[in-house]
Design a protein around this motif. Structure first.
Motif, PDB file in Angstrom:
ATOM      1  N   UNK A  51       0.854  -1.187   0.000  1.00 54.24           N
ATOM      2  CA  UNK A  51       0.000   0.000   0.000  1.00 54.24           C
ATOM      3  C   UNK A  51       0.891   1.238   0.000  1.00 54.24           C
ATOM      4  N   UNK A  52       0.510   2.239  -0.783  1.00 51.67           N
ATOM      5  CA  UNK A  52       1.302   3.469  -0.850  1.00 51.67           C
ATOM      6  C   UNK A  52       1.120   4.311   0.413  1.00 51.67           C
ATOM      7  N   UNK A  53       2.022   5.277   0.644  1.00 46.21           N
ATOM      8  CA  UNK A  53       1.755   6.306   1.657  1.00 46.21           C
ATOM      9  C   UNK A  53       0.506   7.101   1.257  1.00 46.21           C
ATOM     10  N   UNK A  54      -0.043   7.854   2.192  1.00 46.52           N
ATOM     11  CA  UNK A  54      -1.286   8.602   1.940  1.00 46.52           C
ATOM     12  C   UNK A  54      -1.024   9.889   1.149  1.00 46.52           C
ATOM     13  N   UNK A  55      -2.060  10.333   0.427  1.00 45.91           N
ATOM     14  CA  UNK A  55      -2.001  11.566  -0.353  1.00 45.91           C
ATOM     15  C   UNK A  55      -3.432  12.077  -0.548  1.00 45.91           C
ATOM     16  N   UNK A  56      -3.583  13.345  -0.950  1.00 44.99           N
ATOM     17  CA  UNK A  56      -4.899  13.893  -1.295  1.00 44.99           C
ATOM     18  C   UNK A  56      -5.309  13.339  -2.656  1.00 44.99           C
ATOM     19  N   UNK A  57      -6.619  13.084  -2.821  1.00 47.87           N
ATOM     20  CA  UNK A  57      -7.061  12.609  -4.130  1.00 47.87           C
ATOM     21  C   UNK A  57      -8.360  13.279  -4.561  1.00 47.87           C
ATOM     22  N   UNK A  58      -9.388  12.508  -4.830  1.00 48.83           N
ATOM     23  CA  UNK A  58     -10.592  12.956  -5.533  1.00 48.83           C
ATOM     24  C   UNK A  58     -11.261  14.213  -4.947  1.00 48.83           C
ATOM     25  N   UNK A  59     -11.958  14.939  -5.830  1.00 46.66           N
ATOM     26  CA  UNK A  59     -12.816  16.042  -5.384  1.00 46.66           C
ATOM     27  C   UNK A  59     -13.875  16.344  -6.436  1.00 46.66           C
TER      28      UNK A  59
END
Length: 283
Positions: free
Chosen positions: A212-220
């Motif tokens: 699993x990747x590190x976290x990031x901002x995504x959809x909006x």
């Protein structure tokens, strides 16, 4: 009595005015095609009906063929609002200069991608050297950009590390490729993976998550910058008012894979812009 030519001109003018009035009363909404078109429409229908109630406007879903088409439609005012991935938002913001992100799902502030395989011998990316690999769409934040960015940080350049790199075009297609043995591994967004598992659409005795990747901002949800500010505010308020304690609202939220919607801002996506430039996906 009007002369025939004048009568025709008057008729055309009235028809045009009628068309403009109808267009002004219609909220045109689209979404990046990260899943099958039928699934996107199924997910949108209850939300569209809710937005019609909240805005007093007709809401029309406008499907597009690929990710760049959503950006182009926003930039040319052919749609009013779109469900975008983080990278697609960055592209839209750079192209238009004024696209406005209204809301994101709560989990989009801490989003991740899942690496999957059907090969029991694969325990990590180190086991995939020289094997085949699939991303989703080249413009996908969670299915391409951010996984690539994190791999590059670990010294893995996909095109030279894997024997072959493919692009499935959508998250559910990536799962199908891996499950069918078309590729040795792939990556997709965590939300779609969890949905497919819950729906029994993936054989978890064969396909597994191995990283699993590190976290990031995504959809909006983003609106075009030229949209009436009062309407944009009304749409934002409608999303923020969705209450998981209300059964009808919960149906909408569940289809959007959202616990609730929260406000967002352009600054949240600076990290994605930096990642895209580092991956040479933006000039």
């Amino acid at each position: 009595m009007l002369k025939p030519s004048l009568a025709l001109a008057a008729g055309v003018a009235l028809s045009f005015c009628s068309f403009l009035a109808q267009a002004a009363d219609t909220l045109k909404v689209s979404a990046i095609p990260d899943e099958a078109p039928t699934e996107l429409l199924r997910k949108f229908k209850p939300l569209g009906a809710y937005l019609e109630q909240q805005t007093g406007m007709k809401v029309e879903f406008v499907p597009v063929s690929d990710y760049p088409a959503v950006v182009e439609a926003l930039a040319t005012d052919r749609i009013d609002m779109a469900w975008l991935g983080g990278f697609t938002f960055v592209q839209a913001r750079l192209k238009t200069g004024n696209a406005i992100p209204l809301v994101q799902r709560e989990q989009d502030a801490q989003f991740t991608s899942k690496f999957i395989t059907a090969d029991p011998a694969v325990k990590s990316l180190a086991d995939l050297k020289g094997k085949t690999f699939a991303f989703g769409s080249v413009s996908s934040t969670s299915g391409s950009l951010m996984p690539r960015y994190f791999m590059l940080q670990d010294g893995i350049k996909p095109e030279s590390y894997f024997s072959r790199v493919g692009y499935s075009g959508a998250h559910d297609a990536t799962v199908a490729w891996v499950q069918a043995g078309k590729v040795d591994a792939g990556v997709l967004n965590a939300s779609v993976w969890e949905k497919l598992v819950a729906a029994g659409k993936v054989d978890t005795t064969k396909v597994k998550v191995f990283a699993t990747t590190p976290a990031y901002f995504d959809y909006n949800w983003t609106v075009r910058g030229t949209l009436d500010p009062a309407l944009a505010a009304k749409i934002k308020a409608a999303f923020l008012a969705l209450d998981p304690a209300n059964p009808k609202d919960k149906e909408i939220l569940d289809l959007q894979a959202a616990s609730r919607f929260i406000e967002t801002k352009p600054e949240n996506y600076k990290g994605i812009e930096e990642a895209a430039r580092a991956a040479e996906l933006l000039k």
